[in-house]
Motif scaffolding. Structure first.
Motif, PDB file in Angstrom:
ATOM      1  N   GLY A  75       0.840  -1.196   0.000  1.00  0.00           N
ATOM      2  CA  GLY A  75       0.000   0.000   0.000  1.00  0.00           C
ATOM      3  C   GLY A  75       0.874   1.244   0.000  1.00  0.00           C
ATOM      4  O   GLY A  75       1.786   1.377   0.818  1.00  0.00           O
ATOM      5  N   THR A  76       0.606   2.150  -0.926  1.00  0.00           N
ATOM      6  CA  THR A  76       1.499   3.295  -1.159  1.00  0.00           C
ATOM      7  C   THR A  76       1.888   4.049   0.108  1.00  0.00           C
ATOM      8  O   THR A  76       3.066   4.192   0.421  1.00  0.00           O
ATOM      9  N   ALA A  77       0.917   4.558   0.840  1.00  0.00           N
ATOM     10  CA  ALA A  77       1.222   5.381   2.013  1.00  0.00           C
ATOM     11  C   ALA A  77       2.013   4.587   3.048  1.00  0.00           C
ATOM     12  O   ALA A  77       2.906   5.115   3.721  1.00  0.00           O
ATOM     13  N   THR A  78       1.690   3.299   3.154  1.00  0.00           N
ATOM     14  CA  THR A  78       2.357   2.429   4.121  1.00  0.00           C
ATOM     15  C   THR A  78       3.812   2.191   3.721  1.00  0.00           C
ATOM     16  O   THR A  78       4.732   2.316   4.541  1.00  0.00           O
ATOM     17  N   ASN A  79       4.031   1.878   2.450  1.00  0.00           N
ATOM     18  CA  ASN A  79       5.396   1.635   1.972  1.00  0.00           C
ATOM     19  C   ASN A  79       6.276   2.865   2.096  1.00  0.00           C
ATOM     20  O   ASN A  79       7.468   2.761   2.392  1.00  0.00           O
TER      21      ASN A  79
ATOM     22  N   LEU B 231       0.697  12.053  -6.091  1.00  0.00           N
ATOM     23  CA  LEU B 231      -0.417  12.105  -7.047  1.00  0.00           C
ATOM     24  C   LEU B 231      -1.081  10.731  -7.223  1.00  0.00           C
ATOM     25  O   LEU B 231      -2.276  10.647  -7.469  1.00  0.00           O
ATOM     26  N   ASP B 232      -0.323   9.657  -7.128  1.00  0.00           N
ATOM     27  CA  ASP B 232      -0.825   8.288  -6.920  1.00  0.00           C
ATOM     28  C   ASP B 232      -2.178   8.007  -7.590  1.00  0.00           C
ATOM     29  O   ASP B 232      -3.170   7.816  -6.904  1.00  0.00           O
ATOM     30  N   TYR B 233      -2.180   7.990  -8.922  1.00  0.00           N
ATOM     31  CA  TYR B 233      -3.421   7.702  -9.657  1.00  0.00           C
ATOM     32  C   TYR B 233      -3.456   6.241 -10.102  1.00  0.00           C
ATOM     33  O   TYR B 233      -2.543   5.776 -10.782  1.00  0.00           O
TER      34      TYR B 233
ATOM     35  N   LEU C 239      -6.719  19.140  -4.480  1.00  0.00           N
ATOM     36  CA  LEU C 239      -5.834  19.097  -3.312  1.00  0.00           C
ATOM     37  C   LEU C 239      -4.617  20.015  -3.469  1.00  0.00           C
ATOM     38  O   LEU C 239      -3.941  20.329  -2.494  1.00  0.00           O
ATOM     39  N   LEU C 240      -4.336  20.416  -4.705  1.00  0.00           N
ATOM     40  CA  LEU C 240      -3.089  21.134  -4.977  1.00  0.00           C
ATOM     41  C   LEU C 240      -2.999  22.490  -4.286  1.00  0.00           C
ATOM     42  O   LEU C 240      -1.903  22.989  -4.042  1.00  0.00           O
ATOM     43  N   ASP C 241      -4.143  23.083  -3.966  1.00  0.00           N
ATOM     44  CA  ASP C 241      -4.130  24.383  -3.294  1.00  0.00           C
ATOM     45  C   ASP C 241      -3.779  24.270  -1.810  1.00  0.00           C
ATOM     46  O   ASP C 241      -3.686  25.290  -1.120  1.00  0.00           O
ATOM     47  N   HIS C 242      -3.586  23.042  -1.334  1.00  0.00           N
ATOM     48  CA  HIS C 242      -3.364  22.837   0.101  1.00  0.00           C
ATOM     49  C   HIS C 242      -2.018  22.184   0.422  1.00  0.00           C
ATOM     50  O   HIS C 242      -1.760  21.855   1.578  1.00  0.00           O
ATOM     51  N   VAL C 243      -1.173  21.978  -0.605  1.00  0.00           N
ATOM     52  CA  VAL C 243       0.093  21.268  -0.372  1.00  0.00           C
ATOM     53  C   VAL C 243       1.271  22.121  -0.831  1.00  0.00           C
ATOM     54  O   VAL C 243       1.114  23.072  -1.594  1.00  0.00           O
ATOM     55  N   THR C 244       2.452  21.754  -0.361  1.00  0.00           N
ATOM     56  CA  THR C 244       3.668  22.486  -0.725  1.00  0.00           C
ATOM     57  C   THR C 244       4.536  21.719  -1.714  1.00  0.00           C
ATOM     58  O   THR C 244       5.390  22.300  -2.382  1.00  0.00           O
ATOM     59  N   VAL C 245       4.317  20.406  -1.801  1.00  0.00           N
ATOM     60  CA  VAL C 245       5.108  19.545  -2.687  1.00  0.00           C
ATOM     61  C   VAL C 245       4.160  18.562  -3.371  1.00  0.00           C
ATOM     62  O   VAL C 245       3.226  18.061  -2.738  1.00  0.00           O
ATOM     63  N   ALA C 246       4.395  18.301  -4.667  1.00  0.00           N
ATOM     64  CA  ALA C 246       3.664  17.231  -5.355  1.00  0.00           C
ATOM     65  C   ALA C 246       4.665  16.345  -6.080  1.00  0.00           C
ATOM     66  O   ALA C 246       5.662  16.839  -6.628  1.00  0.00           O
ATOM     67  N   VAL C 247       4.384  15.032  -6.082  1.00  0.00           N
ATOM     68  CA  VAL C 247       5.273  14.081  -6.740  1.00  0.00           C
ATOM     69  C   VAL C 247       4.434  13.069  -7.513  1.00  0.00           C
ATOM     70  O   VAL C 247       3.414  12.585  -7.013  1.00  0.00           O
ATOM     71  N   GLY C 248       4.857  12.781  -8.734  1.00  0.00           N
ATOM     72  CA  GLY C 248       4.130  11.797  -9.534  1.00  0.00           C
ATOM     73  C   GLY C 248       4.813  11.569 -10.865  1.00  0.00           C
ATOM     74  O   GLY C 248       5.777  12.264 -11.212  1.00  0.00           O
ATOM     75  N   ASN C 249       4.315  10.584 -11.623  1.00  0.00           N
ATOM     76  CA  ASN C 249       4.869  10.329 -12.951  1.00  0.00           C
ATOM     77  C   ASN C 249       4.090  11.133 -13.993  1.00  0.00           C
ATOM     78  O   ASN C 249       3.189  11.901 -13.672  1.00  0.00           O
ATOM     79  N   ARG C 250       4.433  10.948 -15.274  1.00  0.00           N
ATOM     80  CA  ARG C 250       3.791  11.731 -16.339  1.00  0.00           C
ATOM     81  C   ARG C 250       2.274  11.518 -16.367  1.00  0.00           C
ATOM     82  O   ARG C 250       1.498  12.470 -16.500  1.00  0.00           O
ATOM     83  N   THR C 251       1.863  10.257 -16.264  1.00  0.00           N
ATOM     84  CA  THR C 251       0.426   9.944 -16.313  1.00  0.00           C
ATOM     85  C   THR C 251      -0.302  10.608 -15.155  1.00  0.00           C
ATOM     86  O   THR C 251      -1.382  11.197 -15.324  1.00  0.00           O
ATOM     87  N   GLU C 252       0.286  10.523 -13.965  1.00  0.00           N
ATOM     88  CA  GLU C 252      -0.344  11.115 -12.781  1.00  0.00           C
ATOM     89  C   GLU C 252      -0.397  12.640 -12.887  1.00  0.00           C
ATOM     90  O   GLU C 252      -1.374  13.271 -12.471  1.00  0.00           O
ATOM     91  N   ALA C 253       0.654  13.223 -13.477  1.00  0.00           N
ATOM     92  CA  ALA C 253       0.669  14.671 -13.674  1.00  0.00           C
ATOM     93  C   ALA C 253      -0.451  15.082 -14.634  1.00  0.00           C
ATOM     94  O   ALA C 253      -1.144  16.086 -14.414  1.00  0.00           O
TER      95      ALA C 253
END
Length: 309
Positions: A36-40, A166-168, A186-200
């Motif tokens: 599970g993403t958040a757990t890992n 971004l975890d889509y 959610l983007l208006d509430h965070v300071t960092v975003a991470v994801g791949n091209r598809t998730e972006a």
């Protein structure tokens, strides 16, 4: 022990075939692993010496017990792992065919416990004070977790560091449009975003890394991290942007590489490193996980990452 990073979201028990390159129908034995993403991500950061905890839920079953035991074994606090009395802990079967991008079979019906998070499950004092908070796109794929995660971010008040993975995963959504509205919101509430091209592309409407980074920074983020696979990693801030080259490894299992990357990203942010150092370190961590089987068990130690670098 004060928590340095709280991750929120998916948990499960991953069942990995012990035979590679064959369809599920031909697999004879499986090995179980925490997943599970958040757990890992919490496990990966703990491997690097960070004090982490995960906010999630499991079922009242043996796999739920396993999740708590495994977390504690990895040095991750299970204090915020709740129980959904009427649901089962999710299991995920992985088919190592092809190994680089294994298909996943999720058992999360009728809904996964981690998507039933409510206000009562949340350690609000930790949410407000923890140095780093990590949320995921999947965390807003269904109610009541959707409303709960939104409230968590509003309570947090865009404090540094508030990270959105971004975890889509398409199987968790009714449409791309729904995912874009919810994850993008959610983007208006965070300071960092991470994801791949598809998730972006899902989050901001473009798969072009530079254009996606522009759109993320325009939303007020301080750091945008776009994983470009074989083309490396783009990191962008208001001050500039850089591409870190990929690490060449023999891929055993592509699963969990992004979570290893995430744990190293947490370590770099909490260490106050510059964006290029963070990206190079996280990229190396992800590559090491890709060269191994299993997710949580495969997360590298700091010495291993330094050696690869």
């Amino acid at each position: 022990m004060d928590t340095e990073a709280l991750t929120i979201g998916r948990v499960g028990v991953d069942l990995y075939p012990e035979q590679s390159g064959v369809p599920l129908a031909d697999v004879s034995t499986f090995a179980k692993s925490l997943g599970g993403t958040a757990t890992n991500v919490a496990v990966a950061a703990a491997r690097l010496g960070r004090r982490t905890a995960v906010l999630t839920k499991v079922g009242p079953d043996g796999f739920g017990d396993y999740v708590r035991q495994a977390l504690e074994g990895f040095g991750v606090s299970s204090a915020h792992v709740g129980t959904s009395p009427d649901l089962q802990t999710p299991v995920v079967f992985c088919e190592l065919n092809p190994p680089a991008d294994p298909p996943l079979l999720f058992y999360r019906s009728p809904i996964a416990p981690d998507l039933t998070l409510t206000d009562d499950d949340v350690p609000w004092d930790v949410v407000e004070s923890v140095p780093l908070l990590w949320v995921t796109g999947t965390g807003v794929s269904a109610e009541p977790a959707r409303t709960t995660q939104r409230k968590i971010l509003e309570t947090r008040g865009r404090r540094e560091h508030t990270v959105l993975d971004l975890d889509y995963r398409p199987m968790f959504w009714t449409s791309v449009e729904e995912a874009r509205a919810e994850i993008g919101g959610l983007l208006d509430h965070v300071t960092v975003a991470v994801g791949n091209r598809t998730e972006a592309e899902v989050a901001v409407g473009t798969a072009d890394p530079d254009a996606a980074a522009d759109r993320l920074l325009e939303r007020g983020l301080r750091l945008a991290v776009i994983k470009k696979g074989a083309d490396g990693v783009l990191v962008a801030t208001a001050d500039g942007r850089w591409t870190v080259p990929p690490q060449r490894v023999e891929v055993v299992c592509g699963l969990g590489a992004g979570d290893g990357f995430g744990g190293a990203l947490i370590h770099g942010l909490l260490s106050g490193w510059d964006p290029v150092r963070i990206a190079a370190y996280a990229n190396a961590a992800g590559a090491l996980v890709a060269s191994r089987l299993a997710c949580a068990d495969a997360m590298p130690a700091a010495a291993e990452i330094e050696e690869l670098l």
